[in-house]
Structure formats: structure tokens, C-alpha cells
Design a protein around this motif. Structure first.
Motif, PDB file in Angstrom:
ATOM      1  N   ALA A 191       1.135  -1.094  -0.166  1.00 20.83           N
ATOM      2  CA  ALA A 191       0.245   0.012   0.368  1.00 20.83           C
ATOM      3  C   ALA A 191       1.037   1.303  -0.239  1.00 20.83           C
ATOM      4  O   ALA A 191       0.214   2.215  -0.518  1.00 20.83           O
ATOM      5  N   GLU A 192       1.587   0.887   0.218  1.00 22.86           N
ATOM      6  CA  GLU A 192       3.163   2.108   0.851  1.00 22.86           C
ATOM      7  C   GLU A 192       4.560   1.648  -0.122  1.00 22.86           C
ATOM      8  O   GLU A 192       4.791   0.616   0.649  1.00 22.86           O
ATOM      9  N   LEU A 193       4.961   2.556  -0.111  1.00 23.10           N
ATOM     10  CA  LEU A 193       6.673   2.183  -1.224  1.00 23.10           C
ATOM     11  C   LEU A 193       7.321   3.609  -0.429  1.00 23.10           C
ATOM     12  O   LEU A 193       7.161   4.778  -0.612  1.00 23.10           O
ATOM     13  N   ARG A 194       8.080   3.545   0.028  1.00 23.72           N
ATOM     14  CA  ARG A 194       9.354   4.822   0.840  1.00 23.72           C
ATOM     15  C   ARG A 194      11.000   4.811   0.663  1.00 23.72           C
ATOM     16  O   ARG A 194      11.370   3.842   1.103  1.00 23.72           O
ATOM     17  N   VAL A 195      11.381   5.402   0.099  1.00 20.18           N
ATOM     18  CA  VAL A 195      12.553   4.865  -0.675  1.00 20.18           C
ATOM     19  C   VAL A 195      13.705   5.702   0.529  1.00 20.18           C
ATOM     20  O   VAL A 195      13.776   5.924   1.319  1.00 20.18           O
TER      21      VAL A 195
END
Length: 799
Positions: free
Chosen positions: A233-237
Motif C-alpha cells: 500500500a505504501e513504498l518509501r525510499v
């Protein structure tokens, strides 16, 4: 971002920094090879190549002069406008950062072909404008600088432009070759040179400035996670791509109310681009080239195979219950990318809970891996976590299933370094012996070296060198071993590399002698061989004297016979290195192997050299006074200008050393203590007359033995010179040998000896062959004999 009907929030910058990819290095290498081939072929086969071109153009050249001019006019307009088309394309693509590299590549390519010995050269046309092709515009086809500029800017801008544009523009540039043939003209060699120079300059600018980042196929990574039952649901670098992979933190979506009450599941997603694939292969290949076969794993042909291997090893270790992570997905994406997703590492880092975790448990966990013949290969503290008091492992990029003994011993050595830094060497060694036994730990301790312990492991501890040294001492203490022999894991040892360099230097310094060998051999027909044998016999006095002096300086703590043999090998090391530094290093190493400490061995060699210099100067003064005014010694004395210059340089060096703090500190902390030690040794030596007399006698024998060898060489060719004058010439030549920058003083010694003998009245017909024979007896024969002797001493572990 929306993927297959599902919204995925992405935070952080996906823009990769400018990178220097493996392709950039490969492109520069190819450009360099092409440039060398063009230059070489133009110098060697230029006329044959032009004749071949004329025959080909005679066959395919079907255009009339008017048609040829028209073709040249049209193509010249296209070539003239090509750099502007490229510039407009970059501006439309908003590649502002590339404009500097674009301009630099064009200017460098033009200047590279314009600079001559007389300055900047003006354009020179290949064809006469009054005969044909009378359009100035068409002459751009024949100017190598314009071709070079076009090739350079095309190479620089290529990675930033669409592939279709790039192909068409390169085809347009390279069309000048077939067009020349069609219009019955020879392709100017300068144009091909311009093409080669431009490609090389462009490749170099690309390597320096970097190439653009590839678009990250994030949608493919999301689909790979969905297929494995992890809908993000969420991707964070977490870390942008660079030398390592692009790392993202993925949070799974909640599909039900029950799931929403619990903490959402997370994963780490690693994206490997084509750059990492090339660099990874080069690192594996370098390891194969540098290390022995049993030290390296099989080469992984692609990044996908390397990532798959890491995931499979994580599964294998996880089946043993010793992995702190679990793979989720491995897949190949578009544009050469590979994704590896896994769960975050469980537990507390070992460094944060070392006080609560006994060191024995860490070694027990490694014992479980080794019991299944699994090696980890990267046992840094960051790859070890503790879950419920049990140490677990992560990473696995260097892990091996069915590991060899070399891999298992490397694991033990790495964990010794890591646990010694956290718990201390005694506890680390004791725990390792408890789990693996004395023999395994002793064998693994042979790998406690910089070559065997990876840099990542060494960088993870505070002082790797001191830690490994303490570990070796502790292993010897707890196992009762007398010494630990260093394990050789590289294909080429340090001694082999040094010996190879010495051999190359030997060939280099022997070349002037080899070139004069025919003349020398013709003079040998008239030589008296009995005197030559006498010269060979008395030259052995050099080694006896040097061995006696060094034996006395070392207080007789080494065997005199071994010292004498070492002096022959010392000739090889001293001759093949400038100023004889190799001989000094070999003597010091021999004394250390003989039982002297490093400081004591260095002091003994320094003491011998100091007495040798004093004895040499004293003998030179005595023999010069005995020679009297009959000898013309003016050629050995520098001119007044040179003496003033030397004095000025010395005074300037003294002033700089006094006013520069770093130099003053170095003199006070490094030079002064050593000088004080030598002076103290000389004072102590003065209180021991027998020992002092032996050292002086040995140093004098070294000098006089060389003089006797030169005197016998002169007698062998019918010369007539007194021993006193020959001794003066020999000592002057020895002084130049120690001061000359060439190994063994080659060139300077021969010139000084021949000139010195001429000053004492020895004719050149005798002096030249006599000096060459003297150098054979005292330099080249001992060098070639010293090489196998030095290898024998190395095998016997005496040096």
C-alpha cells in the motif's frame, strides 16, 4: 502510483544520481583500442590502404563530378547542422546538466587535433578547392576536427537522447566513409583519426561527468510483490540507487477489519539496476583473478543469479532456524532491473546487546551453520542479531552451501575479529576453541590477515590490525602453538610480486650492457684469463667483508656462513633497486628471521652502513694523499658553480626543515631518534676495540676487494695502473653507484670508472673492456647467481 487498479503511495526520490557504469568504462576501453588501431594502421599500412580504397572506389564510384559535388553539398549541409540538431534535442529534452559536458567534449576534441608544436593549427583541406568540390561547405567532410567534434558530442549526448535519434545521427556521421567511395575519392586518414579521437574524448567525458539514471520499473516490482501475496500500500525510499541497490520500505495493505487492528506487515525491497549487475560481475572476476580457486565461489553469470543465490541461502539457513530474515520475492524486471524483497531483520543487533548475550552462544550459532556445511562469508556485527537470546544471521550474499574448508576457516577468522572487538580476544578465542577445537581455530587463525579478512569486516571493528595481532597471540597462547604461519590465499604472493618487479628492473638496467656486449666479446680474445680468474676470486672478498661487518654489528647472533650466502643474494636485491634500498631491506629481514627484533635488526644494518661510509671516506682520503699530484683528479671535483648550488640546496633544505612545522616534527620524532641510536651505538662500539676492529676490517675489505677486482681486470687486458690509483677510481665509482638514481648505478658507474682510469693515464682500449669485465665479475654474475639464492633463502624462511 496506480498498478492494476490498486493505488500505491510512493514517498522519497526515485531519481538516481549520475553514475559511472561498467558500460562507460567498457566504452572508453573500446575507444582507446580503436584509436590505437587507427594510428597504428595509418603509420604502417597507409599506402596499401589507400591503394585498396582507390580500387574499391573505382568499382563503386558511379557518380559524375557534377553529381559528386551535389552529394557533397547536401551531405555537407547535414553534417554542418548535425551538432545544432543535437543541441536542440538536448534543450527540448531539458537536459540542462548535459550542456557543460556537451561543450567540453566539443572543445577538447577540436583542440586535441589543432595543437601542434607551433601553436594552434589552422584548417587544412585534403582536396584542392580549385580542382573539384569547390564548395567550402563540403570541406567540413574532410576536416578531422569537425568529425572529431561531432563524434565527441554524439558520444556524450547519446545516453541522454532517445535511442532512435541516436542511431540515425550516428548513421549520418559514419556515412562519410561510403560517400567518399561512391564519389570516387579516398577516405582521408585524418578523418578516421578525427572519428577515433572524438569517440575517445566523448567516452572520457562521459566517464567523468556520468550518465543519466535509468527509469526505475517500480510497477513491475509491485506486481512481483502482489504475486507473492504481499500487496503493498505504501513504498518509501530508504536509500537511493548508487553503488548499491535502490532500497525501499514496503508496507502491506490491510484487506480486512481484523488486519486493520494489527500492525501492518512490512518488507524491504531491493532493486538492482544494470550498473550493479556489471559491477558485481567485475568484482567476482577480480576475486577469481586475485584469489585461489578454493577461496572463491563460482561466478554468477547475471545479477538475477546472484540475487537468487542470496535468496536460496536465506531459505536454507532459515530452515535451520538461524536466519533473521525471510525472502518474499525475486523477479526480473524491465530494462535489466532485478528485485529482491525480504522481511526486515528480526531481533536486536549484537553490538547493542553484547553484555546480555554470552559469546559462546554466538559461536554455537556458527557451529550450527558449519554442521550443515554452510558458510556465511560476511560475519560483520551488523549481520548478526539476537532473538530471545539466540544469535541469528542475515545477509547471505557471500554464503555458500557445501562450503569448502577454506570457506569455513574464513568464517571462523571473521567471527574471531567481530567477537574479539565486542568481547575481547581471550573470550573470543576460548569460545571458538570450545565449539570448533584447537586444530580448526589454529588453522583459521592463519587467515587473520588483511588479504583473508574482507574489508567490510575489517571496517566494522575499531582497529582491525591490532585486533588481528592480539588474536594471533591469544590463539598461540591458548593452543600452545609456537608460531602461526600466514595462509596464502592469493594467486600471487607479495614476495612473488616483488621478485617479478625486480626481474623487470634487472632486464631494464641490463639493456645498456647488453647493447655493448658485441664489442666487449671481440676484446675478450686478447684477454688474459688467469687475471680474470684472479679478479673473480678477489671479488669474493666483498661478500666476506660485508658478512663479517654485519655479523659483528649484530653481536654474533646470526651464523656467519649464512650471512656470507645472504650477501650474494643481497647483490641481486641491491642492484635491481635504486640506491641499493633492496639490499638494506633484505639484510634487515634476514636479521629479523635470525632472531633479532625489528628495531635491533634495523639498528645493526644502520650501524654497518654508517661505519662503511666512514671507512670509505677515510680510505678515499688516505689513497688520494698517497696518489700525490701525479693524478689528474680535477674531473672528480665538481665545478665551483655546482658546489655553490649544492651548498645552497643544503642550506635551503635546512631552512625549510626549521620553518615548516610538519618537517620539523618529522625530524624530531622520526629522524632524530634513529640518528641518536646510531651515534649511541658508535659510542658503545668505540669501547669494544676488537668488535670495532672487526667491523672496520670488514668494511675495508669490502672496498678493497672491489678495487682488487678492477685492478685484476685491467691487468687482464694488458693495462698498467697502480693499485692505489685503481682504488681511488673504484671508490669514486662506488660513491656514484650509491647516489645514482638507476638501479645498481648502471651507466653512472661505468662512465665514472672509464673516465677515472683515463685520468690516470689508462688508454680507452684497455679501460673500456676492463671496466665491463669488472662489472661482470662484481655485479652481473652475482646478480644472476643471487636470484636463485634469494629464492632458496625464501623457501628456507630465512628472508
Amino acid at each position: 502510483m496506480r498498478v492494476d487498479g490498486q493505488d500505491v503511495a510512493v514517498s522519497g526520490s526515485l531519481l538516481q544520481p549520475l553514475t559511472r557504469r561498467t558500460n562507460d568504462i567498457f566504452r572508453l576501453s573500446l575507444a582507446g583500442i580503436f584509436l590505437v588501431v587507427v594510428v597504428t594502421s595509418s603509420l604502417i599500412t597507409r599506402y596499401e590502404w589507400e591503394a585498396l580504397e582507390k580500387s574499391i572506389s573505382g568499382i563503386v564510384g558511379v557518380l559524375s563530378p557534377t553529381q559528386s559535388n551535389t552529394v557533397y553539398l547536401i551531405y555537407g549541409i547535414a553534417i554542418l547542422g548535425l551538432p545544432f540538431f543535437i543541441l536542440i534535442g538536448l534543450i527540448l529534452a531539458r537536459q540542462w546538466k548535459l550542456l557543460g559536458a556537451y561543450g567540453a567534449a566539443g572543445v577538447i576534441a577540436i583542440l586535441a587535433l589543432s595543437i601542434t608544436g607551433n601553436g594552434i593549427a589552422a584548417p587544412r583541406w585534403h582536396f584542392d578547392l580549385t580542382v573539384r568540390l569547390d564548395t567550402v561547405l563540403s570541406q567540413f567532410l574532410d576536416d578531422p576536427r569537425w568529425i572529431a567534434m561531432l563524434a565527441a558530442v554524439l558520444t556524450v549526448s547519446g545516453p541522454w537522447l532517445p535511442a532512435r535519434w541516436r542511431r540515425w545521427w550516428w548513421a549520418l556521421l559514419l556515412a562519410f566513409v561510403p560517400i567518399h567511395l561512391v564519389v570516387s575519392a579516398v577516405v582521408p586518414a585524418r578523418s578516421l583519426l578525427g572519428l577515433a579521437v572524438g569517440w575517445f574524448v566523448g567516452a572520457l567525458v562521459v566517464l567523468v561527468s556520468g550518465t543519466p539514471a535509468l527509469e526505475v520499473p517500480l510497477d513491475g516490482a509491485v506486481r512481483a510483490l502482489m504475486r507473492r501475496g504481499f500487496p503493498p500500500a505504501e513504498l518509501r525510499v530508504l536509500r537511493p540507487a548508487g553503488e548499491g541497490p535502490l532500497v525501499l520500505d514496503a508496507t502491506a495493505s490491510c484487506n480486512s477489519k481484523a488486519d486493520s487492528d494489527t500492525e501492518p506487515e512490512t518488507a524491504l525491497v531491493e532493486l538492482y539496476g544494470p550498473h550493479q549487475r556489471g559491477v558485481g560481475f567485475l568484482r567476482q572476476f577480480w576475486g577469481k583473478l586475485r584469489l585461489r580457486d578454493d577461496e572463491t565461489a563460482p561466478l554468477q553469470p547475471s545479477m538475477r543469479r546472484a540475487v537468487e543465490h542470496r535468496a536460496l541461502m536465506a531459505l536454507a539457513v532459515g530452515n535451520l532456524g538461524m536466519a533473521n530474515t525471510q525472502p518474499i520475492a525475486v523477479a526480473t524486471l524491465d530494462r535489466g532491473w532485478t528485485v529482491y524483497a525480504h522481511k526486515p531483520a528480526r531481533g536486536i543487533p549484537l553490538a547493542d546487546c553484547a553484555d546480555e548475550t554470552p559469546v559462546a552462544r554466538v559461536w554455537d550459532s556458527l557451529g550450527v551453520l558449519h554442521s550443515q556445511q554452510i558458510s556465511h562469508g560476511d560475519l560483520r556485527r551488523g549481520e548478526i542479531t539476537v532473538v530471545d537470546g539466540r544469535p541469528l544471521f542475515g545477509g547471505f550474499s557471500r554464503a555458500e552451501f557445501g562450503a569448502s574448508d577454506a570457506h569455513l576457516h574464513t568464517d571462523i577468522a571473521q567471527l574471531l575479529v567481530t567477537t574479539a572487538d565486542l568481547y575481547g580476544p581471550p573470550k573470543a578465542v576460548a569460545a571458538a576453541i570450545t565449539v570448533f577445537g584447537n586444530d580448526s581455530v589454529l588453522a583459521a587463525s592463519r587467515r587473520l590477515t588483511r588479504a583473508a579478512v574482507p574489508k567490510a569486516v575489517r571496517d566494522s571493528v575499531r582497529d582491525a590490525g591490532a585486533t588481528m595481532s592480539k588474536l594471533r597471540d591469544e590463539v598461540k597462547y591458548q593452543t600452545g602453538a609456537d608460531q602461526i604461519k600466514t595462509e596464502t590465499i592469493t594467486r600471487f604472493t607479495r614476495n612473488q610480486v616483488i621478485q617479478m618487479v625486480l626481474l623487470v628492473a634487472l632486464v631494464y638496467v641490463a639493456y645498456p650492457f647488453i647493447s655493448s656486449a658485441p664489442v666487449f666479446f671481440s676484446e675478450l680474445r686478447s684477454a688474459n684469463w688467469w687475471w680474470a680468474l684472479v679478479g673473480l676470486a678477489v671479488s669474493a672478498l666483498k661478500y666476506l667483508g660485508a658478512a663479517a661487518a654485519l655479523w659483528a654489528c649484530a653481536d654474533g647472533m646470526v651464523r656467519f656462513r649464512s650471512l656470507t650466502v645472504m650477501q650474494v643474494a643481497n647483490t641481486f636485491a641491491a642492484t635491481t633497486t635504486p640506491a641499493g634500498v633492496g639490499g638494506l631491506a633484505l639484510s634487515t629481514r634476514f636479521l629479523q628471521k635470525g632472531g633479532l627484533g625489528a628495531l635491533r635488526a634495523t639498528t645493526a644494518v644502520a650501524l654497518q652502513q654508517s661505519v662503511q661510509v666512514i671507512t670509505h671516506i677515510t680510505l678515499l682520503i688516505l689513497f688520494s694523499a698517497a696518489a700525490g699530484a701525479s693524478a689528474n683528479l680535477s674531473r672528480f671535483v665538481p665545478s665551483t658553480t655546482v658546489l655553490y648550488l649544492i651548498a645552497g640546496v643544503v642550506l635551503g633544505a635546512i631552512g625549510v626543515s626549521l620553518f615548516v612545522p610538519k618537517l620539523r616534527h618529522w625530524l624530531a620524532t622520526a629522524v632524530r631518534p634513529r640518528l641518536k641510536e646510531v651515534l649511541d651505538d658508535l659510542m658503545l662500539l668505540a669501547r669494544e676495540p676488537k668488535r670495532l676492529a672487526l667491523i672496520i676490517l670488514g668494511c675495508a675489505t669490502t672496498t678493497l676487494g672491489a678495487a682488487l677486482a678492477l685492478w685484476a681486470s685491467i691487468e687482464a687486458f694488458g693495462g698498467d695502473a697502480s693499485f692505489i690509483t685503481v682504488t681511488i677510481v673504484t671508490m669514486v665509482g662506488g660513491t656514484l653507484a650509491s647516489a645514482a638514481p638507476t638501479p645498481g648505478g648502471v651507466g653512472a658507474v661505468e662512465a665514472a670508472l672509464i673516465g677515472g682510469l683515463a685520468a690516470f693515464g689508462v688508454p680507452a682500449a684497455v679501460a673500456v673492456p676492463a671496466v665491463l669485465l669488472y662489472r661482470i665479475l662484481t655485479c652481473w654474475l652475482p646478480v644472476f647467481v643471487g636470484w636463485p639464492i634469494m629464492r632458496w633463502l625464501t623457501r628456507k624462511e630465512m628472508v
